[in-house]
Design an enzyme around this catalytic site. Sequence first.
Site, PDB file in Angstrom:
ATOM      1  N   HIS A 175       0.827  -1.214   0.000  1.00 19.25           N
ATOM      2  CA  HIS A 175       0.000   0.000   0.000  1.00 19.25           C
ATOM      3  C   HIS A 175       0.862   1.266   0.000  1.00 19.25           C
ATOM      4  O   HIS A 175       0.443   2.306   0.485  1.00 19.25           O
ATOM      5  CB  HIS A 175      -0.937   0.053   1.210  1.00 19.25           C
ATOM      6  CG  HIS A 175      -1.666  -1.231   1.475  1.00 19.25           C
ATOM      7  ND1 HIS A 175      -2.906  -1.513   0.946  1.00 19.25           N
ATOM      8  CD2 HIS A 175      -1.306  -2.325   2.185  1.00 19.25           C
ATOM      9  CE1 HIS A 175      -3.285  -2.720   1.332  1.00 19.25           C
ATOM     10  NE2 HIS A 175      -2.333  -3.240   2.075  1.00 19.25           N
ATOM     11  N   SER A 205      15.341  21.258 -14.687  1.00 19.84           N
ATOM     12  CA  SER A 205      14.199  22.099 -14.993  1.00 19.84           C
ATOM     13  C   SER A 205      14.716  23.431 -15.517  1.00 19.84           C
ATOM     14  O   SER A 205      15.768  23.913 -15.107  1.00 19.84           O
ATOM     15  CB  SER A 205      13.373  22.308 -13.727  1.00 19.84           C
ATOM     16  OG  SER A 205      12.642  23.515 -13.835  1.00 19.84           O
ATOM     17  N   LYS A 234      15.970  21.078  -9.426  1.00 20.76           N
ATOM     18  CA  LYS A 234      15.247  19.891  -9.890  1.00 20.76           C
ATOM     19  C   LYS A 234      16.012  19.056 -10.895  1.00 20.76           C
ATOM     20  O   LYS A 234      16.763  19.549 -11.708  1.00 20.76           O
ATOM     21  CB  LYS A 234      13.911  20.310 -10.523  1.00 20.76           C
ATOM     22  CG  LYS A 234      12.843  20.527  -9.466  1.00 20.76           C
ATOM     23  CD  LYS A 234      11.520  20.849 -10.097  1.00 20.76           C
ATOM     24  CE  LYS A 234      10.911  19.643 -10.758  1.00 20.76           C
ATOM     25  NZ  LYS A 234       9.773  20.054 -11.588  1.00 20.76           N
ATOM     26  N   GLU A 245       9.826   8.326 -16.737  1.00 24.07           N
ATOM     27  CA  GLU A 245       8.447   8.805 -16.912  1.00 24.07           C
ATOM     28  C   GLU A 245       7.899   8.408 -18.278  1.00 24.07           C
ATOM     29  O   GLU A 245       6.746   8.009 -18.421  1.00 24.07           O
ATOM     30  CB  GLU A 245       8.391  10.337 -16.768  1.00 24.07           C
ATOM     31  CG  GLU A 245       8.584  10.830 -15.353  1.00 24.07           C
ATOM     32  CD  GLU A 245       8.664  12.350 -15.307  1.00 24.07           C
ATOM     33  OE1 GLU A 245       9.747  12.901 -15.618  1.00 24.07           O
ATOM     34  OE2 GLU A 245       7.649  12.978 -14.971  1.00 24.07           O
TER      35      GLU A 245
END
Length: 468
Positions: free
Chosen positions: A163, A284, A290, A297
């Site tokens: 979970h 970024s 970042k 992805e």
Amino acid sequence: MAEGGPKKLWGGRFAASTERLAEAFNNSLEFDRRLWREDLEGSRAHARMLARQGILGAEEAQAILAGLDRIEEEIESGVFPWRDEYEDVHMNIEARLTELVGEVGGKLHTARSRNDQVATDLRLWLRRALVGLVEAQQKLARVLVAEAERHLEPPVILPGYTHLQRAQPVLLSHWFMAYYEMLSRDTTRLLDALFRMDESPLGAAALAGTSFPIDRHYTAGLLGFLEPMRNSLDAVGSRDFALEALSTIAIGQLTLSRLAEELVLYSSFEFGFVTLPDAFATGSSIMPQKKNPDIPELVRAKAGRLLGDLVALMSVVKGLPLAYNKDLQEDKEPLFDAVDAYRASLELMAAMLPGLEWHPETMKRAAAGGFALATDLADYLARKGLPFRQAHEVVGRLVRYLQEAGRELESLSLEELRTFSDLFDEDALALLSVEGSVASRNVYGGTAPEQVRARIAEAKEELEEDAP
Ligand code: ARG
């Protein structure tokens, strides 16, 4: 036509008239050009068979075969004149053949139809593509096992989740090997699909077979198929071989998407377990802190796209009457798309995993925190004879007590432990280490180093046997 191939005309804007729009709509050259090698292969086998059966003269067949060789050279060197007026790869090649060798070129299509031709080409293409995918899977499998082995000594420990809540510590090697097992099944699924598609549609002609005395077993053998398909309607009208390949590829991409997702999570600041190699992430443009996990992805996203490919072709085939329908021209793009995306994903994952920089200290801290060792204490009490349900309750009370005090399990002394149950002894303290917890799960398939080491050794043997 230039290297980029003919332009896609049916965008409407380019069509001068509805006739031109219809022509462009019907045209498949832009994508089925990719079948040229297989089209030549199929044609060569067909021509040789026609000569062997006396349907073509020996010299006629020689001329045709020589023309096909010329065409191969032209395509390979990029000078082949691809032309939109011949609507697909088959007609382009046949038209060029007649230009090169004269009228006899037209005899190649004796006892054949584009319907059995395209079904044959696509099977040949897919067979080759799937073999390539299996090789790429094996490369990734080797990487997974190598990474598992590399992190076994000293053991790197990862919090295991259920979970997405920290559950019990596991070896990072065990985690790598879980993906190895999934990938191995993806490989056997592809091999199954390969086995079932290994029959030749050639000679089914348009749909009913042909009145010429052809030898379908001979062409099947020349093309390396196990046997000819047994029913001509089925041979030209079925695409379940493509659907099966697409399904197995989609499942394979799902496996990769889960691996990718874990890397996205674990490389986030919140987890901080791993840093991706620079080549697989980007900064970024406005937030200097970042590092975006772009490649994982995209691997994750391709799974959605491949499911789309599968659903697209399933929907095309659903409810189609026998035998060939032009709808089936739409089988190629989803298939090509899926093969390309899966292939690239496998290669990128194989290249990326060895470059991951794991952070064992952070991982271990996370593995020890969050009361991930509570089950071990409950198991301990159960081993001492307390029914597991009661043991669970005792440890539950212990955890609540610590939570209220803002403390972790490791801070417990034996005296404190014994206030919850006098079954606790000195050896219970050893369980409060993640290493002890992992080592105690020494059951077949469990995460203890001994088990994982044994499985890695086995896997290396499996991969040895499969080596090309
Ligand atoms: N381009 C067609 C396809 O991909 C080839 C077969 C055409 N057959 C026909 N009867 N129109 O399916």
